[in-house]
Write a protein that holds these residues in place. Structure first.
Motif, PDB file in Angstrom:
ATOM      1  N   LYS A   1       0.829  -1.211   0.000  1.00 43.12           N
ATOM      2  CA  LYS A   1       0.000   0.000   0.000  1.00 43.12           C
ATOM      3  C   LYS A   1       0.859   1.256   0.000  1.00 43.12           C
ATOM      4  N   THR A   2       2.085   1.091  -0.405  1.00 39.16           N
ATOM      5  CA  THR A   2       2.957   2.249  -0.572  1.00 39.16           C
ATOM      6  C   THR A   2       3.682   2.121  -1.899  1.00 39.16           C
ATOM      7  N   LEU A   3       4.121   3.237  -2.435  1.00 36.34           N
ATOM      8  CA  LEU A   3       4.730   3.219  -3.769  1.00 36.34           C
ATOM      9  C   LEU A   3       6.170   2.717  -3.713  1.00 36.34           C
ATOM     10  N   PRO A   4       6.616   2.082  -4.775  1.00 37.93           N
ATOM     11  CA  PRO A   4       8.028   1.693  -4.830  1.00 37.93           C
ATOM     12  C   PRO A   4       8.880   2.873  -5.296  1.00 37.93           C
ATOM     13  N   MET A   5      10.133   2.906  -4.912  1.00 35.89           N
ATOM     14  CA  MET A   5      11.035   3.946  -5.412  1.00 35.89           C
ATOM     15  C   MET A   5      11.536   3.532  -6.787  1.00 35.89           C
TER      16      MET A   5
END
Lengths: 500, 96
Positions: free
Chosen positions: A391-395
């Motif tokens: 639920k978080t974006l990848p770098m």
């Protein structure tokens, strides 16, 4: 009437240089578009392509190729191949047509630019054929994808992809705009024809073609072979130019162009072909591992070619060899986890038998990449499907544009190579990606990855999918409906029953 | 909504993730966000015997748990590592 043999008229017919009278030579061929290194015209006019073809012969051969590819397609139209294909092969086709079709189309203009701004008549002649080649490749891709459209809407991305800011497409555009579309004709030819086509298209078109035939997908196999025969011809534009650069004291500049292009192409092909060969292709249909193919078809052959030309291996060769062991495995994890952001339906490719194969081909896989898969498997087996999508974006890397990855698990090795330039921090996966940026920072500095757009407030974190032009019905879904995990239950049951 | 992005390498993960925190977030807050979003998703859950710590890349010592993002001087997309430390060791440090 007797026809002359082509060798009797070929050289004079393609000697199309003239002395301009109404504009200056510099206005006709600006160095920024023709040749930033300003090689002497007399030298360029000696361009002699190793593979000579006349327009008459070209058309005849291409027509036969098209007849072959489209005939096989037509003959197999009712074969139910797609319906009966494994989920992995379907994912591979969906990904391929979305990712590659627009690159073929864009290559038309790349070759057209060489045709317009190349100062060597022979080069212009070959590049003209190259443009026609790429038109054919774009057409055959779009036609085949259109035929699949009735079976899956994912194939719409063959048309749609270039008009989106999907993160995969941004990454491809960044790479190939750099190599093909924003350089002078000579540099573009070294980077595209020599470093990219000579080195890498074998991977996508020969290895994949063999796997396609093994999977019974003869129309796709024939299409790929048909394309590769063109690539092998127009790739040869690069060699005479490279020799001229060496002969005129520009070897260092040529080496840098090759080093940049080879690495950039490596990253794209590793993510595209590496995942397809080691995860998407059914286990019993695999010709070999991605690493084995890289070693045999890419590294050995490309090094031999470089040495034959008097060039050196890229300075980062040892880093490349390490990257071959890991990069695509990390990308496969990210592609699977972030599947809603992709137009295709990814599969894991990591059931117990597939893991055993991966461990055999890449010793240590279970202790590294397998550790993350264990967490995913545990979640699926417990019914926590929500937890299989972060639920978080990848770098993303500010050079290759794909996920900024490393080695997970017990041998955790994850490095962010940063660079502060004109008040902005850039993030790179490796010293090579950073080195490329440092060679010409003004070329790359303005680009914003999807993450940069979020960080700068251009895109809201909850607006990413809309920004990528992905409607909910287009979100990638698990290609097997998680069926692959059942094999772990079976294995556990067997172990319990046998007490092993 | 939190709007300060940091680039997080969670020990054991295959790739960096972007965490949205606040300038006023402490390092413990950052760890809590990372645990909530990543533990049990890409790395194994955090055991009761472990606590998470934040350190800068290549640093050997963690940043103090009560230090805020602003006090640490982080810029947007600052890169940090989050790793597990046995609570026993944290107790020795007197910041368990």
């Amino acid at each position: 009437m007797a026809l002359l043999n082509s060798e009797d008229w070929y050289d004079i017919a393609r000697d199309t240089n003239w002395t301009p009278r109404y504009v200056s030579e510099q206005a006709l061929f600006p160095k920024e578009l023709s040749d930033v290194l300003e090689m002497p015209l007399e030298l360029l006019e000696t361009f002699d392509e190793p593979y000579k073809v006349t327009y008459r012969d070209y058309v005849k051969t291409q027509r036969e190729k098209d007849v072959g590819a489209y005939s096989v397609k037509a003959a197999l139209a009712r074969s139910q191949m797609y319906e009966n294909a494994s989920p992995g092969w379907k994912a591979l086709l969906q990904m391929h047509f979305g990712a590659v079709s627009f690159l073929e189309y864009h290559s038309v203009s790349a070759f057209a630019r060489m045709t317009r701004f190349g100062r060597a008549p022979g080069m212009r002649n070959m590049a003209t054929f190259g443009s026609l080649d790429e038109m054919r490749h774009a057409q055959v891709h779009l036609y085949f994808a259109y035929e699949y459209l009735a079976k899956s809407r994912t194939f719409d991305w063959a048309q749609k992809a270039p008009r989106t800011d999907n993160w995969v497409i941004i990454s491809e555009r960044h790479t190939f705009d750099d190599l093909e579309h924003t350089r002078d004709a000579i540099s573009a030819a070294i980077m595209t024809n020599f470093a990219f086509e000579t080195a890498f298209t074998n991977l996508q078109f020969i290895a994949l073609s063999a796997d396609a035939a093994n999977c019974g997908d003869f129309s796709f196999s024939t299409m790929l072979q048909s394309i590769q025969s063109d690539e092998a011809r127009h790739a040869q534009i690069g060699e005479p130019l490279l020799k001229m650069m060496i002969d005129s004291g520009r070897k260092a500049e040529a080496q840098k162009l090759i080093d940049i292009s080879f690495w950039r192409c490596w990253k794209q092909f590793s993510a595209l072909s590496g995942t397809c060969m080691d995860y998407y292709t059914p286990l019993d249909k695999r010709e070999g591992s991605f690493k084995e193919f890289m070693n045999e078809w890419i590294l050995d052959q490309f090094v031999a070619k470089l040495e034959d030309m008097g060039m050196e291996k890229p300075w980062y060769w040892d880093l490349l060899l390490e990257d071959i062991e890991v990069f695509h495995h990390a990308q496969q994890l990210g592609i699977y986890l972030y599947r809603p952001t992709e137009w295709w339906h990814p599969i894991a490719g990591t059931n117990p038998a597939e893991r055993a194969w991966l461990e055999e081909k890449y010793p240590g896989w279970n202790d590294t990449f397998g550790q993350v898969w264990d967490v995913i498997i545990e979640n699926i087996r417990a019914g926590r499907l929500d937890s299989t999508i972060p639920k978080t974006l990848p770098m993303l890397c500010n050079m290759h544009g794909l996920e900024l990855t490393g080695v997970p698990g017990r041998k955790w090795n994850l490095k962010d190579h940063t660079l502060d330039y004109q008040g902005r921090r850039y993030h790179f996966q490796s010293v090579v990606d950073k080195w490329i940026f440092e060679q010409e920072p003004e070329r790359y500095a303005g680009h914003l990855s999807l993450i940069d757009r979020v960080a700068q407030g251009i895109v809201a974190p909850d607006g990413v999918m809309e920004h990528m032009n992905m409607a909910p019905e287009e979100y990638g879904i698990e290609g097997t409906n998680y069926a692959w995990v059942e094999a772990y239950d079976d294995a556990l049951t067997t172990r319990r029953a046998t007490g092993t | 909504m939190s709007n300060f992005p940091v680039v997080c390498g969670f020990e054991g993960d295959y790739g960096f993730k972007v965490l949205m925190v606040d300038r006023s977030s402490t390092m413990d807050d950052v760890c809590a966000v990372a645990a909530d979003l990543l533990a049990g998703v890409v790395v194994r859950p955090v055991a009761p015997t472990e606590r998470l710590r934040v350190r800068l890349p290549d640093a050997t010592e963690p940043l103090p748990p009560t230090l805020t993002v602003a006090e640490a001087g982080f810029i947007e997309l600052e890169t940090i590592e989050i790793y597990r430390e046995p609570r026993v060791l944290a107790a020795v440090r007197n910041d368990a």
